[in-house]
Design an enzyme around this catalytic site. Structure first.
Site, PDB file in Angstrom:
ATOM      1  N   ARG A  87       0.842  -1.207   0.000  1.00  0.00           N
ATOM      2  CA  ARG A  87       0.000   0.000   0.000  1.00  0.00           C
ATOM      3  C   ARG A  87       0.874   1.253   0.000  1.00  0.00           C
ATOM      4  NH1 ARG A  87      -4.490   0.651   4.606  1.00  0.00           N
ATOM      5  NH2 ARG A  87      -2.670   1.040   5.894  1.00  0.00           N
ATOM      6  N   LYS A 105      -2.645   6.898   1.340  1.00  0.00           N
ATOM      7  CA  LYS A 105      -2.539   7.127   2.781  1.00  0.00           C
ATOM      8  C   LYS A 105      -1.507   8.241   2.979  1.00  0.00           C
ATOM      9  CE  LYS A 105      -2.496   4.558   7.102  1.00  0.00           C
ATOM     10  NZ  LYS A 105      -3.629   5.259   7.711  1.00  0.00           N
ATOM     11  N   GLU A 120     -16.343   6.199   5.537  1.00  0.00           N
ATOM     12  CA  GLU A 120     -15.581   5.457   6.550  1.00  0.00           C
ATOM     13  C   GLU A 120     -15.623   6.278   7.827  1.00  0.00           C
ATOM     14  OE1 GLU A 120     -11.420   5.116   5.551  1.00  0.00           O
ATOM     15  OE2 GLU A 120     -11.319   7.173   4.847  1.00  0.00           O
TER      16      GLU A 120
END
Ligand code: PMP
Length: 288
Positions: free
Chosen positions: A50, A149, A182
């Site tokens: 990721r 992220k 989320e």
């Protein structure tokens, strides 16, 4: 505490970055939050994958290879004699001038902190969380893909402040279309009539490593699971709701916006998933 910083293992007091670092000046950087369980770095390879995708998306060349990142992460844990804890791996654009230009930053900076973690108190795993929906919406995916992220967490921080103002420890954030995206630092799932649902990345969810683990567990246990657009109504009227994250693991939610979810206590599917998750945390990953 020993911190990895740009190729060296230094004392925490000496682990300093420049005020000209664009990670600080502009939030120009990426990170991972990783758990260590009994000497096992949980799903480290998936976290690094990721990180590599985040780097690619922001056109940042990682200063270390995958193998070097694994070694630096494990060595940071070893040097701190850590067997259980939380690892923060950060890559910033590095030192530049006061303009935005990332191409004027000489080289990225990479640091790894291996520390302990402040968990949700056990009572919330036993009784569930009461959460709220906050007014601040998730950033539109066309403006900044939520799958990156990045160090730009101000959107989530505003959500977190609003959650606290409402007396809640976590909060649901909607996307700009009003669908559930989320929570401020966790993914959200519901269970309805035997199927587990969670919003897709396209709806504004981070592709959580814990979220992925839930998909794997559900498939192993033969529980139906699908990505689905969810509204607040869907969560209010769900049989069960739970959140996932490296810090939170799998935590039940029993109330949203004052509406009791299901029986008002953690449900059987949540219990099964959490039990299986805790079985896996010492098995799946890289041993120190
Ligand atoms: N969403 C957000 C916004 C997060 O910051 C995180 C990580 N704390 C998550 C979801 C959960 O992701 P993971 O399971 O990889 O920790």
């Amino acid at each position: 505490m020993i911190v990895y910083l740009d190729g060296k293992y230094v004392d925490a007091a000496d682990a300093k970055v420049s005020v000209f670092d664009h990670g600080l000046l502009y939030g120009d950087g990426i990170f991972e939050g990783i758990r260590l369980y009994e000497g096992n770095v949980f799903r480290l390879v998936e976290h690094l994958e990721r990180l590599e995708y985040s780097a690619k998306a922001i056109l940042l060349d990682l200063p270390l290879t995958r193998a070097q990142l694994i070694e630096a992460t494990c060595e940071t844990c070893r040097r701190n004699n850590l067997r259980d804890g939380y690892i923060r791996l950060v890559v910033t654009r590095g030192v530049g001038d006061l303009g935005l230009a990332p191409w004027l930053c000489a080289k990225p900076s990479l640091f790894i902190i291996a520390s302990t973690i402040q968990l949700y108190p056990k009572e919330y795993y036993d009784n569930g969380l009461a959460i709220v929906t906050v007014p601040t919406r998730r950033i539109n995916a066309a403006a900044l893909p939520p799958t990156i992220k990045s160090l730009n967490y101000l959107n989530n921080i505003l959500g977190k402040i609003e959650a606290r103002q409402a007396g809640a420890l976590e909060a649901i954030m909607l996307n700009d279309q009003g669908y559930v995206a989320e929570c401020t630092a966790d993914n959200v799932f519901i269970v309805h009539k035997g199927t587990i649902y969670t919003p897709s990345a396209a709806q504004g969810a981070l592709k959580g490593i814990t979220r992925d683990t839930i998909f794997d567990i559900a498939r192993t246990l033969g529980l139906p699971i699908a990505e689905q657009n969810l509204t607040r109504y869907d969560v209010w009227c769900a049989d069960e709701c739970f959140l996932t994250g490296s810090g939170a693991e799998v935590i039940p939610v029993v109330k949203l916006d004052g509406r009791v979810i299901g029986q008002g206590k953690p449900g059987p599917v949540t219990h099964r998933l959490l039990a299986e998750f805790r079985q896996r945390v010492t098995r799946e990953g890289v041993r120190l």
